[in-house]
Scaffold this motif. Sequence first.
Motif, short mmCIF file in Angstrom:
data_model
loop_
_atom_site.label_atom_id
_atom_site.label_comp_id
_atom_site.label_asym_id
_atom_site.label_seq_id
_atom_site.Cartn_x
_atom_site.Cartn_y
_atom_site.Cartn_z
N ASN A 8 0.86 -1.18 0.00
CA ASN A 8 0.00 0.00 0.00
C ASN A 8 0.91 1.23 0.00
N THR A 9 0.79 2.09 -1.04
CA THR A 9 1.74 3.19 -1.16
C THR A 9 1.12 4.39 -1.87
N LEU B 22 -1.38 -1.67 -4.10
CA LEU B 22 -2.30 -0.55 -4.20
C LEU B 22 -1.47 0.72 -4.27
N ALA B 23 -1.66 1.51 -5.31
CA ALA B 23 -0.93 2.75 -5.48
C ALA B 23 -1.91 3.92 -5.50
N ALA B 24 -1.88 4.73 -4.45
CA ALA B 24 -2.80 5.85 -4.36
C ALA B 24 -2.35 7.01 -5.22
N HIS B 25 -3.31 7.70 -5.80
CA HIS B 25 -3.16 8.94 -6.55
C HIS B 25 -2.83 8.71 -8.03
N CYS C 115 -3.27 -2.09 -8.65
CA CYS C 115 -4.54 -1.37 -8.57
C CYS C 115 -4.25 0.08 -8.19
N VAL C 116 -4.67 1.00 -9.02
CA VAL C 116 -4.55 2.42 -8.71
C VAL C 116 -5.77 2.84 -7.90
N VAL C 117 -5.54 3.58 -6.83
CA VAL C 117 -6.64 4.12 -6.03
C VAL C 117 -6.70 5.62 -6.27
N THR C 118 -7.73 6.04 -6.98
CA THR C 118 -7.85 7.46 -7.29
C THR C 118 -8.54 8.20 -6.14
N ASN C 119 -8.07 9.41 -5.88
CA ASN C 119 -8.58 10.23 -4.76
C ASN C 119 -8.89 11.63 -5.29
#
Length: 425
Positions: A204-205, A240-243, A261-265
């Motif tokens: 998770n990053t 999981l890669a945020a942003h 998986c990209v986690v969009t915010n």
Amino acid sequence: MNILIRDILALLPEGVETCSVYICDDKIASTTTEPEGFKPDKTIEGNGKMLIPGLVNAHTHASMTVLRNCADDLLFNDWLFGRIMPLEEKLTAEDCYWAMKLAVMEMLRCGTTAFVDMYYFMDALAEATCETGIRAVLSRGLIGSSEDKAAGDARIKEALDSITNWKGRDTLSFMFAPHAPYTCDEGFQREIAQEAKRQNLAINTHLAESLAEIETIREKYHCTPVELYEQTGLLSENTLAAHCVHLTDNDIKILARTGICVVTNPVSNLKLANGIAPVPKMLKAGVKVALGTDGAASNNTLNMFRELAMLTLIHKGVNHDATAISAHEGLMIATKNGALAIGRSDLGEITPGNTADLAILSLDHPNMQPINNPVSALAYSANGSEVETVIVNGCILMENKEFLTIDAEKVISEVTKICERIGTK
């Protein structure tokens, strides 16, 4: 506990229809006929209500609720290094325990049944989440460099110790969390990647969030943050890669090829003026995408309905394409994709055999009437206030807006004391 949700408008995989949902212990037993021998311990009447899979907040920093509304309208580096980090240094484990409970209250109120967290004091956070009953994926933020290897190794050990202390809980799991390419040097990234494989832990990053990050990594490593992470082994189908706001075409190819998986915010990225992630372009390239709020210091809410609305609206505008991300696509990103992002194919859909993580909304709100298209209503009309009842792992955690596992008055009192002590006002 057996729960019958009778005659409710339900968001099923095959479409929206009125049905009765039968829950046996922690599982959805049927959405059609009553299972043989089924006797409900609890019956919820569904008239005038809608049942949806619980929303999955795939990236947040829940304990930052105590930092809400205290670092606004600042440039990103001023916000992070000048305001937020100095305040975080004042936080104790007990502070984060109470801040986590406040975050859970907010998420439950808005229909979120599972979330992925990155922060400190994992033992305190694990205790808080287990007491509330929400589903949580916890990860201790890891920062380190070759200049101070002992400190980085100590953080890894701290994370592993907490995982050992709390493993085996039904609603609690863990990830490894290298904070970002600019806070973890190349050697530390490789060390984390190797240790995560040894421990069979997902990553998770944060990745490619700001232009400053892009410039820093380009200057130091002569590549993009995505390219650096690929080189150090941090990108895989368990990442999981945020942003992922600032991406080259090659970056997007790497994200698709590695299966992350990209986690969009979207709200956080807008508020901190970091930009807008190229979500439609990523989806077209085959990149998996989930949705998260980020922390309350950079978003101000943990409301996934607000995030869903922004996701489905902003890309229409910036791409001049009203079909860019549909209401249905947005809902899948906020539910099923989020569930898959945390390794739970048994969540995110209302279907027999799946685990019962569900939210019930009242349709008796002016903004939800007339309910011509329920899917559109969820993406474009709902704001989270419609959520009445939340079920996680087959257990009712909130009923008719009343928390059953949290003393809300106590939580708010404790959080107020924390804010007074650390000086957020």
